[in-house]
Motif scaffolding. Structure first.
Motif, PDB file in Angstrom:
ATOM      1  N   VAL A 141       0.806  -1.214   0.000  1.00 18.54           N
ATOM      2  CA  VAL A 141       0.000   0.000   0.000  1.00 18.54           C
ATOM      3  C   VAL A 141       0.842   1.267   0.000  1.00 18.54           C
ATOM      4  N   ARG A 142       2.144   1.113  -0.083  1.00 15.36           N
ATOM      5  CA  ARG A 142       3.027   2.272  -0.090  1.00 15.36           C
ATOM      6  C   ARG A 142       2.813   3.061  -1.382  1.00 15.36           C
ATOM      7  N   PRO A 143       2.637   4.368  -1.302  1.00 14.09           N
ATOM      8  CA  PRO A 143       2.364   5.155  -2.513  1.00 14.09           C
ATOM      9  C   PRO A 143       3.634   5.516  -3.276  1.00 14.09           C
ATOM     10  N   HIS A 144       3.437   5.943  -4.527  1.00 14.30           N
ATOM     11  CA  HIS A 144       4.539   6.520  -5.288  1.00 14.30           C
ATOM     12  C   HIS A 144       5.008   7.759  -4.529  1.00 14.30           C
ATOM     13  N   TRP A 145       6.235   8.161  -4.749  1.00 13.73           N
ATOM     14  CA  TRP A 145       6.747   9.332  -4.035  1.00 13.73           C
ATOM     15  C   TRP A 145       7.454  10.267  -5.005  1.00 13.73           C
ATOM     16  N   ARG A 146       7.513  11.524  -4.610  1.00 12.81           N
ATOM     17  CA  ARG A 146       8.131  12.554  -5.436  1.00 12.81           C
ATOM     18  C   ARG A 146       9.430  13.006  -4.796  1.00 12.81           C
ATOM     19  N   CYS A 147      10.483  13.058  -5.601  1.00 13.33           N
ATOM     20  CA  CYS A 147      11.790  13.481  -5.124  1.00 13.33           C
ATOM     21  C   CYS A 147      11.762  14.967  -4.785  1.00 13.33           C
ATOM     22  N   ASP A 148      12.188  15.318  -3.583  1.00 15.46           N
ATOM     23  CA  ASP A 148      12.228  16.719  -3.167  1.00 15.46           C
ATOM     24  C   ASP A 148      13.279  17.510  -3.933  1.00 15.46           C
ATOM     25  N   ALA A 149      14.338  16.834  -4.376  1.00 17.50           N
ATOM     26  CA  ALA A 149      15.451  17.528  -5.028  1.00 17.50           C
ATOM     27  C   ALA A 149      15.160  17.888  -6.483  1.00 17.50           C
ATOM     28  N   TRP A 168       8.856  11.672 -10.158  1.00 16.32           N
ATOM     29  CA  TRP A 168       7.956  10.734  -9.498  1.00 16.32           C
ATOM     30  C   TRP A 168       8.559   9.349  -9.570  1.00 16.32           C
ATOM     31  N   LEU A 169       8.558   8.638  -8.442  1.00 13.48           N
ATOM     32  CA  LEU A 169       9.192   7.319  -8.363  1.00 13.48           C
ATOM     33  C   LEU A 169       8.234   6.290  -7.794  1.00 13.48           C
ATOM     34  N   GLU A 170       8.445   5.037  -8.170  1.00 15.80           N
ATOM     35  CA  GLU A 170       7.635   3.948  -7.655  1.00 15.80           C
ATOM     36  C   GLU A 170       8.038   3.641  -6.210  1.00 15.80           C
ATOM     37  N   PRO A 171       7.145   3.029  -5.441  1.00 15.94           N
ATOM     38  CA  PRO A 171       7.373   2.857  -4.007  1.00 15.94           C
ATOM     39  C   PRO A 171       8.567   1.989  -3.624  1.00 15.94           C
ATOM     40  N   GLN A 172       9.011   1.081  -4.497  1.00 17.57           N
ATOM     41  CA  GLN A 172      10.117   0.200  -4.124  1.00 17.57           C
ATOM     42  C   GLN A 172      11.468   0.901  -4.124  1.00 17.57           C
ATOM     43  N   PHE A 173      11.552   2.102  -4.688  1.00 21.35           N
ATOM     44  CA  PHE A 173      12.819   2.819  -4.744  1.00 21.35           C
ATOM     45  C   PHE A 173      13.031   3.663  -3.491  1.00 21.35           C
ATOM     46  N   SER A 174      14.234   3.574  -2.925  1.00 16.24           N
ATOM     47  CA  SER A 174      14.550   4.388  -1.749  1.00 16.24           C
ATOM     48  C   SER A 174      15.412   5.592  -2.119  1.00 16.24           C
ATOM     49  N   THR A 175      15.932   5.606  -3.341  1.00  9.98           N
ATOM     50  CA  THR A 175      16.678   6.770  -3.847  1.00  9.98           C
ATOM     51  C   THR A 175      16.155   7.119  -5.228  1.00  9.98           C
ATOM     52  N   CYS A 176      16.273   8.370  -5.574  1.00  8.22           N
ATOM     53  CA  CYS A 176      15.828   8.850  -6.871  1.00  8.22           C
ATOM     54  C   CYS A 176      16.814   8.398  -7.955  1.00  8.22           C
ATOM     55  N   TRP A 177      16.302   7.795  -9.004  1.00  8.93           N
ATOM     56  CA  TRP A 177      17.159   7.325 -10.082  1.00  8.93           C
ATOM     57  C   TRP A 177      17.693   8.497 -10.905  1.00  8.93           C
ATOM     58  N   GLN A 178      16.989   9.616 -10.871  1.00 10.47           N
ATOM     59  CA  GLN A 178      17.380  10.787 -11.655  1.00 10.47           C
ATOM     60  C   GLN A 178      18.546  11.549 -11.034  1.00 10.47           C
ATOM     61  N   CYS A 179      18.456  11.818  -9.725  1.00 10.95           N
ATOM     62  CA  CYS A 179      19.471  12.668  -9.091  1.00 10.95           C
ATOM     63  C   CYS A 179      20.194  11.997  -7.928  1.00 10.95           C
ATOM     64  N   GLY A 180      19.702  10.842  -7.461  1.00  7.67           N
ATOM     65  CA  GLY A 180      20.373  10.140  -6.380  1.00  7.67           C
ATOM     66  C   GLY A 180      19.958  10.541  -4.979  1.00  7.67           C
ATOM     67  N   ALA A 181      18.992  11.452  -4.856  1.00  7.00           N
ATOM     68  CA  ALA A 181      18.538  11.899  -3.531  1.00  7.00           C
ATOM     69  C   ALA A 181      17.761  10.780  -2.834  1.00  7.00           C
ATOM     70  N   MET A 182      17.840  10.742  -1.512  1.00  6.38           N
ATOM     71  CA  MET A 182      17.123   9.745  -0.722  1.00  6.38           C
ATOM     72  C   MET A 182      15.636  10.096  -0.617  1.00  6.38           C
ATOM     73  N   ARG A 183      14.806   9.062  -0.475  1.00  7.08           N
ATOM     74  CA  ARG A 183      13.373   9.282  -0.273  1.00  7.08           C
ATOM     75  C   ARG A 183      13.158   9.994   1.060  1.00  7.08           C
TER      76      ARG A 183
END
Length: 104
Positions: A75-83, A87-102
C-alpha cells in the motif's frame, strides 16, 4: 538458537539470511558446504540450515521468507523526489534521476 528451516540450495539460503538481517533479525546460515557431499550424504540433508538467535523472531522470520514480511509495501504510494521533482515507484529508496534519498 533455533533452527528455522533448511534451504534447498546455498543461493536461496543466503538470500533468506540477507532478508532477515535487513529486517533486523539475527540469524546464521550453517552447513554451507554439505552440498559437496551429496551422494555420500542423503541429498535432502545437504542444504544449508537457517538458524535464528532469538526464538521470538520465528513468526516474523517465516513471514519474511514466505514473502509476506512487508505488508506495508503493498500500500506504499509513489513518491516525489524533493530535489528534482521526479515521481518514483514505491520500491525505490533513492531517486534514479538525481540520487537523492526518499524523504522520511
Amino acid at each position: 538458537m533455533i533452527r528455522l528451516t533448511r534451504a534447498p540450495d546455498m543461493m536461496l539460503g543466503q538470500h533468506w539470511a540477507n532478508l532477515l538481517e535487513q529486517a533486523g533479525i539475527a540469524c546464521r546460515l550453517t552447513s554451507r558446504y554439505l552440498q559437496g557431499g551429496a551422494g555420500e550424504i542423503p541429498v535432502d540433508q545437504c542444504g544449508p540450515d537457517l538458524w535464528l538467535e532469538d526464538e521470538r523472531d520465528k513468526d516474523a522470520a517465516m513471514r519474511i521468507i514466505d514473502g509476506r514480511g512487508d505488508d506495508a509495501s503493498a500500500v506504499r504510494p509513489h513518491w516525489r523526489c524533493d530535489a528534482c521533482g521526479e515521481w518514483l515507484e514505491p520500491q525505490f529508496s533513492t531517486c534514479w534521476q538525481c540520487g537523492a534519498m526518499r524523504p522520511a
